[in-house]
Design a protein around this motif. Structure first.
Motif: not given
Length: 244
Positions: A187-192, A194-200, A227-231
Motif C-alpha cells: 500500500i505504501k501509505q504511511l498515514r494509514i 500509523i492509524i492502523a497500528v495506533a488503533i490496533a 476505516i473511519i479514522v482513515s477516511w
C-alpha cells in the motif's frame, strides 16, 4: 505472408468487452459454485436433524446458531470488507471457496501484486490475485497429497515433540506478521499504516483490558475504527488517475 499469420491488433473496445465478459462469467459461476458449496455444507447437518433419531428441536438449533453468531458474526462482515479491495471480485469467489484466506491466499495475492507492480483494486491487481490463488491452491493440494497423504504419519513420528509445540505456537503469528508487513509495503501509505497500528494497539492494550467482554469483537472494532479514522484523515486533494 498468409492472412492467418497476421495478428489483428486488440483495440480498447475489444479489451473492455473481454473484461466485461470475464466479469459476467466469474460472477455467474462464482455464485453458482458458492451456492453449491453452501448446499453441500448444510446437507449433512440437515440430514441428521430431519432423517435420524437425534431428536433435535428447533429451539436447540436456534440456540446453537445464536451462540455461534455471537462469536463470529462480526467476522462475516469484516472479512469480505477487508479482503475485497485486495483480491477483487473473481478472486473473492476463489478465496471463500478454498479457505485459509488470511494465512495462505491473501499473502499469495499480495506477493504476486508486488512482484509485478500491480496495485490492489486495479484490473491488473485483480488478475494477479486470481493467478496467485490458482497457484497457491495447486501447491497446497500437491503438498497435502505428499506430506500428509503419503508421508504425514512418518514425518510426525520423526519430528521432535518440542519442535511441533513451537510450530503450533509461532507459525500462525509469523505468517500473519508477514502478511501485515507485505500489506504495508504494497500500500505504501504511511498515514494509514500509523492509524492502523495506533488503533490496533489502543484496542488491544487499552480497550480490551477495560472491557474484557469484547474479546471476540476486537478485530472488527480495530478494522472499522481504522476505516473511519482513515477516511476522516484522508487527503482531500484530487486523486490521480487510477491504473487500469
Amino acid at each position: 505472408m498468409s492472412a492467418s499469420s497476421i495478428s489483428t491488433p486488440i483495440t480498447a473496445a475489444d479489451a473492455e468487452s473481454d473484461l466485461a465478459e470475464f466479469d459476467r462469467t466469474t460472477s455467474r459461476w462464482g455464485r453458482l459454485t458458492m451456492i453449491a458449496g453452501l448446499i453441500l455444507s448444510v446437507a449433512g447437518p440437515l440430514y441428521l436433524v430431519f432423517f435420524t433419531g437425534l431428536d433435535i428441536s428447533a429451539a436447540q438449533l436456534w440456540t446453537a446458531f445464536a451462540a455461534v453468531a455471537a462469536v463470529f458474526a462480526i467476522i462475516w462482515i469484516v472479512e469480505p470488507v477487508t479482503y475485497f479491495p485486495i483480491l477483487g471480485p473473481a478472486a473473492m469467489y476463489q478465496a471463500f471457496m478454498i479457505g485459509n484466506i488470511s494465512s495462505k491466499l491473501l499473502p499469495s495475492a499480495l506477493v504476486a501484486q508486488t512482484r509485478i507492480g500491480a496495485k490492489p483494486g486495479t484490473r491488473r491487481g485483480d488478475f494477479a490475485a486470481v493467478a496467485a490463488i490458482c497457484g497457491a491452491a495447486a501447491v497446497h493440494l500437491v503438498s497435502l497429497a505428499l506430506f500428509v497423504g503419503i508421508l504425514g504419519t512418518w514425518l510426525i513420528s520423526i519430528i521432535p515433540v518440542d519442535v511441533i509445540d513451537v510450530a503450533r505456537l509461532y507459525v500462525l503469528p509469523s505468517v500473519l506478521g508477514a502478511v501485515i508487513v507485505q500489506a504495508i509495503l504494497t500500500i505504501k501509505q504511511l498515514r494509514i499504516t500509523i492509524i492502523a497500528v495506533a488503533i490496533a494497539l489502543l484496542v488491544q492494550f487499552v480497550l480490551l483490558p477495560l472491557v474484557p467482554a469484547i474479546a471476540f469483537l476486537t478485530t472488527g472494532i480495530a478494522v472499522i475504527g481504522t476505516i473511519i479514522v482513515s477516511w476522516l484523515a484522508r487527503d482531500r486533494k484530487p486523486a490521480a488517475a487510477v491504473e487500469n
